[in-house]
Every structure is written in C-alpha cells, then in structure tokens.
Scaffold this active site. Structure first.
Site, mmCIF file in Angstrom:
data_model
loop_
_atom_site.group_PDB
_atom_site.id
_atom_site.type_symbol
_atom_site.label_atom_id
_atom_site.label_comp_id
_atom_site.label_asym_id
_atom_site.label_seq_id
_atom_site.Cartn_x
_atom_site.Cartn_y
_atom_site.Cartn_z
ATOM 1 N N CYS A 1 35.959 43.174 35.545
ATOM 2 C CA CYS A 1 35.663 44.316 36.395
ATOM 3 C C CYS A 1 34.502 45.153 35.863
ATOM 4 O O CYS A 1 34.459 45.464 34.670
ATOM 5 C CB CYS A 1 36.932 45.161 36.451
ATOM 6 N N ARG B 1 38.196 43.777 49.820
ATOM 7 C CA ARG B 1 38.909 44.676 48.914
ATOM 8 C C ARG B 1 38.070 45.914 48.585
ATOM 9 O O ARG B 1 38.564 46.905 48.120
ATOM 10 C CB ARG B 1 39.183 43.874 47.647
#
Ligand code: IMP
Length: 502
Positions: free
Chosen positions: A314, A410
């Site tokens: 991430c 998302r």
C-alpha cells in the site's frame, strides 16, 4: 503495583502508533497453551474458531484459499476483480465443498481420445477420469479411464469408448466419507464415483486423497453445515446485481470493500443491503476513526474493517497523506465498536504472529491478511522462478496492474482519466500451504495468550478495557534489541515452512 501503561495512557498522546511501536508486558501463567481458546466473532453473528481472515484481493482469495482457510477455522473473502458469474461461481464452489469429495471432477466423453487424457494428465496430474455420455456432469456416467486402461496403448488417437472400464463400482449420493473410503479399500480401485438418483456423477472420491484427508474440527461452518465464505462488493450501485448473485450462491458475509469507508456511497449500499437482506451479515470499511465507525454502524454494519495505509503493498499514506498508524486505528475504533457490540477486523500490516497478538490486544476480534497468505499454494496464480527462488505475484488492488483488471472500484478511481496508484505489484516467496501456516499461527497465538496470562479473547479484551493489560512503547533501539542481532550469520525459515510439532 503500577508498571507500564494501560491502553488509555498509551494512546492518549494521539501518536500514530504502529504495531512495532508497542510491546505488551507479560501476565501470570497458571495454565498450558493447550488451554487457550481462539474463538472469536467477526460480525455480530459470525463466530470463528480462529481469528484469521484472508483479504479480498485477486492474488490472495479465490475458491482454494476460501475452502482451506474455512477448514482451518478462519474465513476467506473472495475478491471482485472479476465478473459477477466468476465471483458467484467461486462462492458456490466453497459452499458445495465437501471434505474428501471432488465435487466438480474433470470428465470426458466416450468420443474423446487417449490424447485428451494425456493432456489433462500433463496439466493436472490426474490418473482416473470419469466418462459421461456427453463429457459434462449433466449426463449419465458410463465409464472411467484409468492409467491401466491407457498406458500401454500405442495409438493415442484411440477413442475412450474402446478402452474405458465400464464395470463400475459406485456409491450413492449422501454416502459418508468414511463409508466411501471403506468401499475404495475393499474394491482396490483408485477412484469411487458418487452417483445421484439420475445416474449423474455428483462427486468423486480418490484413493490418493484418502491419505491427505483429515478431520477439521475447527472448520468454519454455517447452519447448513457447509463451509462459510465471504465476498467483496464495491459501493457502486451496479454492484447490487452482484450482491443478488452472491446471495443466490449462498454467501455468508459481505465485505463492502472501500479504501475510505466513510462515504455516502457506502452508507447507501449498506442501507440497501440491510433493507433487502436483513439477515445477511455485512462488514463495512475501511475506517480508522471513531466517527467513521459510528456512521457505518448506524447504517447497519455488523462488523467493521479497520485500516487505511498499513498494507504491505500500500502507498495510500504516502500518496494521500490520509490514514492512521494501525495500532492506534485499531484501538480507537475498537473502543467505539465495543460499546456498540460490533467486532473489529484489523486489516493490513500483519507480518508475523506478534502483529496478530498486538491487533487483538488493541481490541480487534480478528485480523485480515493479504501478505501473510500471499505466495501460498492456495492463492491464485502460478509459481515461477527468479534467480533460483520460487515466487508468486502479489499486488495491491490499487496498483496500476490490478486497476487495469477492474480493481479501481475500491478507490473511486475506475473511470478517472488520470489514475493515481495507491498500491504496488510485485512478487513474494513461496510460503507452502496454508494447511501448515494456519496451525502454526494458531499455535503461536496460544503461546502468546499464555504469556499475557489470558485463556481467550474475551478475557484479553476485558483486561484491555479494565486497564490491567499493560504496554510500553518501543524506542528504535528497543526494536533493534527485540529482533535478531549481532549474529555473524543466521537463517530465519520462511513462515509457512517452519517446523511444527503435531
Ligand atoms: P497486507 O496483509 O499488509 O498485505 O495488507 C492487505 C490489505 O491491504 C488488504 O486487505 C486491503 O485492505 C489493503 N489493500 C489491498 N490492496 C491495496 C492497495 O493497492 N493499496 C492500499 N491498500 C491495499
């Protein structure tokens, strides 16, 4: 005697603490690790024997992961980077799974040739292939082709109708695995076809699988005794159609998969799901503050998924500057959710057993992991070698690569002309099977609970909130001291391959 800090004191400075910044002070041991129970709840209604969930990512959770993790007491969440049909088919396959029974065996027809058998064999390594009238599971079983039937046949274009075995020993649908195994042993055959009332092939039991079959007393099962499975949805209105298909397929729990869960889109989706399917359990997220939790719980969330930015793949905190250190996020969210009776799932940033222990000690009821399960044999994708190391791909759902395949949903980024990636794609080492990894994690957790002096999660949360669970922060040198140091050389075996005493 007061020594260390309780959680309230630890987090009152509002530092964005991560798992590595914290250490838990030990408690008193008056029981064995085998006395520790890891039972938990991931939503208001769903109980698991192990506090472990796999991430809805396209390099982590499809049928294989979901089946095996559920067998071991956790639960898998099937990703949505696919068509509605593909995702609901995966859910259906988990729900239909029966330990020891191959419920969707590869079949051929009498009009196929030995060459077709060779092809299947080289791809899948099977030795016995059932033959049905038209080569699908929708027609009658008429024979079986085994190695013995084809190995010495020179002409590989010979049709299967000329070599297949037609004197079949079969068992009726509904037979128990124990009886099926007994029949296999007595008949000395390699495969036992299971037949339904129409003579159609319902399943296959394989002798080679008998050795691998074992009981799974901790398996996560729904009331119908089938394995439990979760699936991800986006907040987009068109995913209402996806939801319907997933419910039809028997999904047990939905996770609304959004990087920043506090949005009008999520609240609307949540309300829609709870109005349309009031009994369906829904996990909402991702969030890191109490306000966010409150809004989602008010809209009907049965579980809250916490984490913005801690994931191994991430780059959200770097690119968006929004998020929270995961230990702080889990603690603050759990404080609110506990009052509401809603479990928290700590999502992302788990690299070892200690991180799971810390997540649970901050108030989480379970962890969700991508990295930990990535590279295992149950993840989608093929292994490959680089510099002699066996690897698999693992990628963030907001990596450019995954967004190209549909993962941008998302991140509200799907239709943007310029997309800013919030994740990377890369490779991880082969971790072997989660059938070794998960028992290893659970055993490690039991030892950790023992060191803390608690026999179960309920007690851990009780002492967290009473202030009896004590912590300290770790300086940089404390972290160095706590890791391996000053060795000339040493080997740290990969997680999944560490020795385990049965
Ligand atoms: P890991 O276990 O540390 O690898 O974290 C897995 C979690 O990272 C997932 O469950 C998601 O919440 C999150 N995640 C997945 N893909 C991305 C991405 O591309 N960017 C940021 N977070 C991601």
């Amino acid at each position: 005697m007061t020594d260390g800090m309780n959680a309230r004191e630890l987090f009152q400075s509002h530092s964005s603490l991560t798992y590595d910044d914290i250490i838990i002070l030990p408690g008193y041991i008056d029981f064995g690790a085998q006395d520790v129970q890891l039972q938990t709840k991931i939503t208001r209604e769903i109980e698991l024997a192990a506090p472990l969930c796999s991430s809805p990512m396209d390099t982590v959770t499809e049928t294989e992961m979901a089946v095996n993790l559920a067998l071991l007491g956790g639960i898998g969440f099937i990703h949505y980077n696919n068509t509605i049909e593909q995702q609901s088919r995966m859910v259906r396959r988990v729900k239909r799974f029966e330990n020891g029974f191959i419920t969707e065996p590869v079949v051929l027809s009498p009009a196929h040739s030995i060459h077709d058998v060779d092809e299947i064999r080289s791809k899948n390594g099977f030795s016995g292939i059932p033959i049905t009238e038209d080569g699908t599971l929708n027609t009658k079983l008429v024979g079986i082709v085994t190695n013995r039937d084809v190995d010495f046949e020179q002409d590989r274009s010979t049709l299967l109708r000329d070599v297949m075995t037609t004197s079949l020993i079969t068992a009726p649908k509904g037979v128990t695995l124990r009886d099926a195994n007994q029949m296999l042993r007595e008949s000395k055959r390699g495969k036992l076809p299971i037949i339904d009332e129409n003579g159609h092939l319902a399943a296959l039991v394989s002798r080679t699988d008998i050795m691998k079959n074992r009981e799974f007393p901790d398996a996560s099962k729904s009331v119908d005794k089938q394995l439990m499975v979760g699936a991800a949805l986006s907040t987009r209105p068109e995913d209402r159609e996806r939801l319907e298909a997933l419910v039809e397929a028997g999904v047990d729990v939905i996770v609304i998969d959004s990087a920043q869960g506090h949005s009008v889109y999520q609240v609307e989706m949540l309300r829609y799901i709870k109005e349309t399917y009031p009994d369906l359990q829904v996990i909402a997220g991702n969030v890191v503050t109490q306000n966010q939790c409150a809004a989602l719980i008010q809209a009907g969330a049965d579980g809250i998924r916490v984490g913005m930015g801690p994931g191994s793949i991430c780059t959200t905190q770097e690119t968006m500057a929004v998020g929270r250190g995961q230990a702080a996020a889990v603690y603050h969210c759990s404080q609110h959710c506990r009052e509401q009776g809603v479990p928290v799932i700590a999502d992302g940033g788990v690299r070892d057993i200690g991180h799971i222990v810390k997540a649970l000690s901050m108030g989480a009821s379970a962890v969700m992991m991508g990295l930990m399960f990535s590279g295992s044999s149950e993840t989608p994708g093929e292994y490959f070698y680089q510099n002699g190391v066996r690897l698999k791909r693992y990628r963030g759902m907001a990596s450019i690569e995954a967004m190209d395949a549909g993962g941008g949903k998302r991140y509200f980024a799907e239709d943007e002309p310029v997309r800013v990636a919030q994740g990377v794609s890369g490779m991880v080492m082969d971790k072997g099977s989660i059938r070794n990894l998960v028992p290893y994690l659970c055993q490690g957790l039991k030892h950790a609970f023992q060191d803390i002096g608690v026999k179960n999660l309920e007690t851990l949360h009780t002492i967290l909130n009473s202030g009896d669970l004590c912590f300290e922060t770790r300086t940089q040198s404390a972290q160095q001291e706590g890791g391996v140091h000053d060795m000339y050389s040493y080997e740290k075996p990969a997680l999944g391959t560490r020795e385990r005493v049965e």
